[in-house]
Design a protein around this motif. Structure first.
Motif, PDB file in Angstrom:
ATOM      1  N   ALA A 561    -117.063  86.600  52.226  1.00  0.00           N
ATOM      2  CA  ALA A 561    -115.763  85.935  52.310  1.00  0.00           C
ATOM      3  C   ALA A 561    -115.024  86.442  53.545  1.00  0.00           C
ATOM      4  N   ARG A 572    -115.566  81.121  52.445  1.00  0.00           N
ATOM      5  CA  ARG A 572    -116.760  81.721  51.826  1.00  0.00           C
ATOM      6  C   ARG A 572    -117.979  81.225  52.585  1.00  0.00           C
ATOM      7  N   ALA A 586    -112.365  81.339  48.106  1.00  0.00           N
ATOM      8  CA  ALA A 586    -113.294  82.423  47.760  1.00  0.00           C
ATOM      9  C   ALA A 586    -113.944  82.174  46.408  1.00  0.00           C
ATOM     10  N   THR A 593    -116.432  91.224  51.628  1.00  0.00           N
ATOM     11  CA  THR A 593    -115.234  90.532  52.083  1.00  0.00           C
ATOM     12  C   THR A 593    -114.780  91.149  53.397  1.00  0.00           C
TER      13      THR A 593
END
Length: 650
Positions: A561, A572, A586, A593
């Motif tokens: 992400a 994403r 997401a 992330t």
């Protein structure tokens, strides 16, 4: 076979000149062909020359426009060679046309409306408002735009600009905007930026996905490595050449969403006509009632245009193009006294304007309808291109001749739009690619020496098309065969010298130069920062998706992400089966992330910034599986900095 990806969005960005071998002379066959060609031209019609010169007021004293670094951006005098007698190395029709295009300076169209022509490939128009100016199409680069507006201020008065109109989404109609207005004035509401609906999407996307190939091919189309001259670059059909400078972009503050929408700008009412899918995906014409003036943007020109530019693009709709001109005639012809456009010169008088619009429209409609008619009779694209020609009632109009687009190239584009590249013959369903085909053709002719004799015989007989085809096969079978490369170059040259179309001439002569010596320079500068800033986040990841190397990505399956806090966006991104997929938000699990300001992320992709430096500075934060992000970033082709990929050699 070696192929490189060239970074860049706009095919019009600034090329650098490389060394070009001394061009050859015109052969007797070419001299005779050009003489014969001249005999069929409507020389008694001098109306275009009269229109091109009408309204001239003044031009720059110094013909050379310089950049801030002192480098030459554009030389207004580069095409003065056309003042002399027609050279044997240029088609006489193209010589005439280039002589008109090279006229430069400030021209009065009608009281309250002026143009700057010849400072760029495109034209800047200036509309006088109650207290200042409205600028239409601020050229390609800031340096040309600034020089043009300086001439305006000197001779029309130093007044503020209240609005800039982009007629469409091609770079030569917005790239110079920062040469005449500032981002600060636009943000403060002092200057409006007006464009057709969809402008921003198409301004950054047309050259986005195929930017590498398109930029490379544009160097052929515009003859960017060639010096202007009787045996060199022959203009650009709709203008002389492209300046070497800084391209900019300020996003529109107002989008035109429907035909008939009217804005009052600095006391001037302007009515707009949307024409999407014609010369550009986002384009519009407009009408100024109090001046009885109609702007047809780039939907009408002093030449036939391209339904498919040689540099590449999505195929344009020639029927829609004709239909929108029909709509323009219905909406405005009976109340228009002057018509102006984004390339070339204006036209005056209702009768002249209506005839011009009708004949120009008819050329595109004829192109469409007759290509389809022949297609439905079983002709393939190459056969249609060989026989299709405008009737004399249309071809006799200078503005319908093929200085930019050609009936040959355009008919193939119409065929492609409806049927694609395959001509229906199974022999052409899966042919050998150039290198393998070249080896087989050469072997079938009895080897390279015998094949070269075939090509030489064709050249000596003036059949330069066949000479080039045979020589090309030899070169693709063995690019070290310098005799074949030189013969290929010579054949290209003669076809270039005979071409009425400036783009065909430029492509042939650039091909000749590269057959003799593959260029080492990249020819395209770095991407404009304004263009990078205008990319949407989905477009950023679309660009990354086309850089996935299947060999590097094999076996990698991960999701990351990307959070851009400055934009309030999350994307994403997943890599599986050597395919990159990106989605909004997401939703769904991710392995890691990455939180990073979008400008810093763009700097990683386009400006050489490293992830390690950004993390050390606290600008970029990574959470989750340590190797997930590294795995994702490992699958991409690097941004290429090598020489351009080859076109006329393997």
């Amino acid at each position: 076979m070696r192929r490189h990806l060239v970074a860049g969005f706009a095919a019009l960005l600034v090329p650098a000149l490389g060394a070009i071998a001394e061009p050859g002379k015109a052969t007797e066959a070419t001299i005779n062909a050009n003489k014969a060609f001249a005999e069929g031209l409507p020389w008694d019609d001098t109306s275009e020359a009269e229109l091109a010169a009408r309204g001239f007021l003044v031009t720059r004293e110094d013909p050379v426009i310089l950049g801030a670094d002192g480098e030459k951006v554009f030389d207004l005098s580069a095409y003065d060679f056309t003042d002399g007698p027609t050279a044997e190395t240029m088609n006489p029709s193209l010589w005439r046309h280039l002589g008109l295009l090279k006229q430069h300076g400030l021209f009065e169209v009608t009281p309250g409306l002026w143009q700057i022509r010849g400072f760029d490939i495109s034209v800047m128009s200036i509309i006088e408002g109650e207290t200042g100016y409205i600028i239409v199409d601020p050229l390609t680069v800031t340096e040309s735009a600034a020089a043009a507006f300086e001439l305006v201020k000197q001779h029309l008065g130093d007044k503020p600009i209240h609005a800039v109109i982009y007629t469409h989404s091609h770079a030569d109609h917005f790239g110079g905007v920062k040469g005449i207005v500032t981002v600060e004035d636009v943000a403060a509401g002092k200057v409006q930026i007006i464009a057709p609906e969809g402008f921003m999407e198409h301004a950054v996307s047309e050259n986005l996905i195929a930017g590498g190939a398109m930029s490379r091919r544009a160097n052929f189309q515009f003859g960017s490595r060639l010096e202007p001259g009787p045996a060199g670059q022959g203009g650009a059909g709709i203008g002389t050449g492209i300046p070497r400078g800084s391209m900019s972009l300020i996003p529109p503050t107002h989008s035109i969403t429907e035909t008939g929408e009217t804005l009052v700008i600095d006391g001037i009412a302007i009515e707009f006509q949307l024409t999407p899918g014609t010369e550009a995906p986002a384009e519009m014409n407009f009408y100024i009632p109090h001046l009885r003036a109609l702007c047809l943007a780039e939907n009408a020109n002093a030449t036939m245009h391209n339904v498919l530019p040689p540099r590449g693009a999505l195929v344009r709709d020639s029927k829609a193009w004709a239909d929108y001109l029909t709509e323009s005639i219905a909406l405005y012809a009976d109340k228009t006294d002057v018509m102006f456009v984004s390339h070339g010169w204006p036209r005056w008088g209702q009768a002249e304007i209506t005839e011009y619009m009708s004949h120009h429209r008819d050329a595109y409609k004829y192109l469409h309808d007759q290509t389809i008619r022949l297609m439905n009779k079983g002709y393939v694209a190459s056969e249609i291109a060989e026989v299709i020609a405008l009737p004399n009632s249309l071809a006799s109009k200078w503005y319908n001749r093929g200085y930019y687009g050609t009936m040959s190239h355009n008919s193939k584009a119409v065929y492609q739009r409806y049927l694609g590249w395959y001509d229906g013959n199974p022999a052409n369903l899966n042919p050998w690619p150039p290198e393998e085909a070249g080896k087989r053709y050469v072997a079938a002719m009895g080897g390279a020496k015998k094949a070269l004799k075939v090509a030489q015989k064709a050249y000596d007989g003036g059949d330069y098309r066949w000479a080039a085809q045979v020589a090309s096969h030899i070169v693709f079978s063995d690019d070290t065969n310098m005799k074949a490369r030189e013969l290929l170059a010579k054949a290209f040259e003669q076809m270039g010298y005979q071409a009425e179309g400036s783009l065909w001439r430029n492509m042939y002569l650039t091909g000749a130069a590269e057959a003799r010596e593959t260029p080492a320079d990249r020819q395209i500068t770095t991407v404009s920062p304004d263009m990078i800033g205008a990319i949407t986040t989905p477009q950023v990841f679309d660009m990354l998706a086309i850089r996935v190397d299947p060999a590097k990505a094999e076996g990698i399956a991960t999701s990351v992400a990307f959070v851009f806090p400055d934009r309030g966006e999350t994307r994403r991104v997943s890599i599986r089966n050597s395919v990159l997929i990106h989605e909004d938000g997401a939703a769904g699990p991710v392995d890691a992330t990455v939180t990073i300001p979008r400008p810093a992320f763009l700097a990683m992709l386009f400006a050489g910034q490293t992830a390690a430096a950004l993390m050390e500075a606290g600008i970029m934060k990574v959470e989750g599986e340590p190797g997930a992000t590294a795995a994702l970033m490992s699958v991409f082709d690097p941004a290429d900095t090598g020489p351009p990929f080859e076109i006329v050699t393997p």
